[in-house]
Design a protein around this motif. Structure first.
Motif, PDB file in Angstrom:
ATOM      1  N   MET A  17       0.738  -1.243   0.046  1.00  0.00           N
ATOM      2  CA  MET A  17       0.058   0.118  -0.101  1.00  0.00           C
ATOM      3  C   MET A  17       0.735   1.204  -0.032  1.00  0.00           C
ATOM      4  N   ALA A  18       1.966   1.276   0.495  1.00  0.00           N
ATOM      5  CA  ALA A  18       2.933   2.298   0.877  1.00  0.00           C
ATOM      6  C   ALA A  18       3.895   2.481  -0.449  1.00  0.00           C
ATOM      7  N   HIS A  19       3.661   1.567  -1.253  1.00  0.00           N
ATOM      8  CA  HIS A  19       4.451   1.590  -2.639  1.00  0.00           C
ATOM      9  C   HIS A  19       4.067   2.862  -3.567  1.00  0.00           C
ATOM     10  N   GLY A  20       4.961   3.627  -4.205  1.00  0.00           N
ATOM     11  CA  GLY A  20       4.741   4.608  -4.925  1.00  0.00           C
ATOM     12  C   GLY A  20       3.958   5.715  -4.237  1.00  0.00           C
ATOM     13  N   ILE A  21       4.633   6.344  -3.105  1.00  0.00           N
ATOM     14  CA  ILE A  21       4.259   7.362  -2.504  1.00  0.00           C
ATOM     15  C   ILE A  21       4.179   8.691  -3.172  1.00  0.00           C
ATOM     16  N   ASN A  22       3.273   9.159  -2.992  1.00  0.00           N
ATOM     17  CA  ASN A  22       3.097  10.502  -3.645  1.00  0.00           C
ATOM     18  C   ASN A  22       3.789  11.516  -2.878  1.00  0.00           C
ATOM     19  N   LEU A  23       4.753  12.247  -3.401  1.00  0.00           N
ATOM     20  CA  LEU A  23       5.426  13.121  -2.422  1.00  0.00           C
ATOM     21  C   LEU A  23       4.990  14.739  -2.438  1.00  0.00           C
ATOM     22  N   PHE A  24       3.871  14.645  -3.175  1.00  0.00           N
ATOM     23  CA  PHE A  24       3.264  16.333  -3.429  1.00  0.00           C
ATOM     24  C   PHE A  24       3.006  17.111  -2.002  1.00  0.00           C
ATOM     25  N   PRO A  25       2.424  15.907  -1.245  1.00  0.00           N
ATOM     26  CA  PRO A  25       2.168  16.622   0.093  1.00  0.00           C
ATOM     27  C   PRO A  25       3.420  17.155   0.799  1.00  0.00           C
ATOM     28  N   LEU A  26       4.534  16.508   0.875  1.00  0.00           N
ATOM     29  CA  LEU A  26       5.776  16.696   1.533  1.00  0.00           C
ATOM     30  C   LEU A  26       6.185  18.087   0.775  1.00  0.00           C
ATOM     31  N   PHE A  27       6.254  18.171  -0.772  1.00  0.00           N
ATOM     32  CA  PHE A  27       6.866  19.624  -1.312  1.00  0.00           C
ATOM     33  C   PHE A  27       5.857  20.568  -1.009  1.00  0.00           C
ATOM     34  N   LEU A  28       4.427  20.505  -0.807  1.00  0.00           N
ATOM     35  CA  LEU A  28       3.533  21.495  -0.574  1.00  0.00           C
ATOM     36  C   LEU A  28       3.827  21.834   0.738  1.00  0.00           C
ATOM     37  N   SER A  29       4.110  20.928   1.818  1.00  0.00           N
ATOM     38  CA  SER A  29       4.293  21.478   3.235  1.00  0.00           C
ATOM     39  C   SER A  29       5.386  22.323   3.377  1.00  0.00           C
ATOM     40  N   LEU A  30       6.495  21.887   2.397  1.00  0.00           N
ATOM     41  CA  LEU A  30       7.662  22.719   2.695  1.00  0.00           C
ATOM     42  C   LEU A  30       7.665  24.016   2.032  1.00  0.00           C
TER      43      LEU A  30
ATOM     44  N   ILE B  48       8.614  10.157   7.403  1.00  0.00           N
ATOM     45  CA  ILE B  48       9.004  11.171   6.511  1.00  0.00           C
ATOM     46  C   ILE B  48       9.012  12.596   7.122  1.00  0.00           C
ATOM     47  N   MET B  49       7.769  12.894   7.592  1.00  0.00           N
ATOM     48  CA  MET B  49       7.390  14.031   8.354  1.00  0.00           C
ATOM     49  C   MET B  49       8.496  14.318   9.590  1.00  0.00           C
ATOM     50  N   THR B  50       8.637  13.356  10.424  1.00  0.00           N
ATOM     51  CA  THR B  50       9.497  13.401  11.539  1.00  0.00           C
ATOM     52  C   THR B  50      11.015  13.553  11.104  1.00  0.00           C
TER      53      THR B  50
ATOM     54  N   PRO C 213       0.425   1.006   6.511  1.00  0.00           N
ATOM     55  CA  PRO C 213       1.760   1.182   6.150  1.00  0.00           C
ATOM     56  C   PRO C 213       2.378   2.528   5.593  1.00  0.00           C
ATOM     57  N   LEU C 214       1.211   3.300   4.734  1.00  0.00           N
ATOM     58  CA  LEU C 214       1.228   4.283   4.282  1.00  0.00           C
ATOM     59  C   LEU C 214       1.457   5.512   5.430  1.00  0.00           C
TER      60      LEU C 214
ATOM     61  N   THR D 246      -4.121  21.032  -2.473  1.00  0.00           N
ATOM     62  CA  THR D 246      -4.052  21.520  -1.110  1.00  0.00           C
ATOM     63  C   THR D 246      -3.655  20.617  -0.131  1.00  0.00           C
ATOM     64  N   THR D 247      -3.378  19.380  -0.377  1.00  0.00           N
ATOM     65  CA  THR D 247      -3.082  18.318   0.658  1.00  0.00           C
ATOM     66  C   THR D 247      -1.721  18.503   1.129  1.00  0.00           C
ATOM     67  N   THR D 248      -1.682  18.963   2.460  1.00  0.00           N
ATOM     68  CA  THR D 248      -0.235  19.176   3.008  1.00  0.00           C
ATOM     69  C   THR D 248       0.064  17.678   3.829  1.00  0.00           C
ATOM     70  N   MET D 249       1.222  17.754   4.136  1.00  0.00           N
ATOM     71  CA  MET D 249       1.754  16.349   4.777  1.00  0.00           C
ATOM     72  C   MET D 249       0.946  15.958   6.015  1.00  0.00           C
ATOM     73  N   PRO D 250       0.371  16.981   6.916  1.00  0.00           N
ATOM     74  CA  PRO D 250      -0.238  16.310   8.140  1.00  0.00           C
ATOM     75  C   PRO D 250      -1.572  15.984   7.552  1.00  0.00           C
ATOM     76  N   ILE D 251      -2.210  16.627   6.820  1.00  0.00           N
ATOM     77  CA  ILE D 251      -3.448  16.255   6.233  1.00  0.00           C
ATOM     78  C   ILE D 251      -3.435  14.744   5.425  1.00  0.00           C
ATOM     79  N   ALA D 252      -2.362  14.699   4.758  1.00  0.00           N
ATOM     80  CA  ALA D 252      -2.160  13.402   4.218  1.00  0.00           C
ATOM     81  C   ALA D 252      -1.943  12.232   5.111  1.00  0.00           C
ATOM     82  N   ILE D 253      -1.168  12.508   6.235  1.00  0.00           N
ATOM     83  CA  ILE D 253      -1.074  11.585   7.202  1.00  0.00           C
ATOM     84  C   ILE D 253      -2.467  11.094   7.870  1.00  0.00           C
ATOM     85  N   TYR D 254      -3.474  12.241   8.000  1.00  0.00           N
ATOM     86  CA  TYR D 254      -4.585  11.984   8.369  1.00  0.00           C
ATOM     87  C   TYR D 254      -5.539  11.148   7.466  1.00  0.00           C
TER      88      TYR D 254
END
Length: 229
Positions: free
Chosen positions: A1-14, A202-204, A194-195, A177-185
């Motif tokens: 399930m965690a394969h092919g993670i979308n990193l857009f939320p990480l880049f948007l959060s930064l 990653i966030m930590t 797993p995701l 508009t999905t930031t990393m904390p929202i993606a985690i939620y």
């Protein structure tokens, strides 16, 4: 399930955290200096308003922003009709939410640093013919840089991890508009543990790297200043 993670939320959060921090610096430093040199009812009122984002629940703060900048509000309607600018449910809304939620940390830290500067130093600079703007950038900020840098660290970290206020204002629109904390939620709500675990790690990791790097920079700057002295 965690394969092919979308990193857009990480880049948007930064991006959101970085932009919010810059906004906090530009708007917050003059406010912090004003508060450090004034002592009246207006100052107390401003300080109270600036402290509210720290003590209010994020959802309450987000609700106020929705009411103030929503499409049906006076400000929101004016921005959309006049400048074709929409705040709610856009990345701009995420930046605004993070800025308002995080800026008080910079203002309070910088205010404390400015308050420690003796008034005689400012008066001496004025006697030498320097303008207030020149004094602010060449005297006050260099003397208060440690407190300012601490505020920048706290502001960036707070903006990076903002959840409730950002979710209320910008929503959770995938790849927009999905930031990393929202993606985690969202991942946790979907039952994708797993995701969720990968995103949390990653966030930590990003937060630790940012804080460690900034703390090292602060120490290096401190050593450099001691050598000059």
């Amino acid at each position: 399930m965690a394969h092919g993670i979308n990193l857009f939320p990480l880049f948007l959060s930064l991006k959101v955290a970085g932009t919010a921090t810059v906004i906090a610096i530009i708007a917050g430093l003059p406010i912090a200096y004003y508060l450090s040199r004034s002592n009246n009812k207006l100052t107390d009122a401003i300080d109270t308003l600036l402290t509210l984002p720290i003590v209010l629940p994020p959802t309450v703060l987000g609700y106020y922003l929705l009411v103030a900048f929503g499409r049906s509000s006076t400000i929101g309607a004016y921005l959309e009709e006049t400048f074709n600018i929409m705040i709610v449910f856009t990345p701009a809304g995420a930046v605004m939410a993070a800025s308002i939620a995080a800026a008080p940390f910079l203002i309070k830290s910088a205010r404390s640093a400015f308050s420690e500067i003796e008034g005689d130093i400012i008066n001496a600079a004025k006697l030498l013919g320097r303008t207030n703007v020149n004094i602010f950038f060449t005297v006050l900020i260099p003397l208060a840089w440690r407190g300012i840098l601490s505020g920048v660290i706290l502001t960036f970290a707070r903006a990076l991890g903002d959840f409730g206020t950002t979710l209320m204002v910008s929503g959770s629109i995938p790849n927009y508009t999905t930031t990393m904390p929202i993606a985690i939620y969202d991942a946790l709500q979907a039952g994708d543990k797993p995701l969720t675990n990968v995103l949390v790690l990653i966030m930590t990791g990003v937060a630790v790297i940012c804080l460690f790097s900034l703390n090292r920079l602060e120490k290096k700057m401190g050593k450099g200043r001691k050598k000059i002295a």
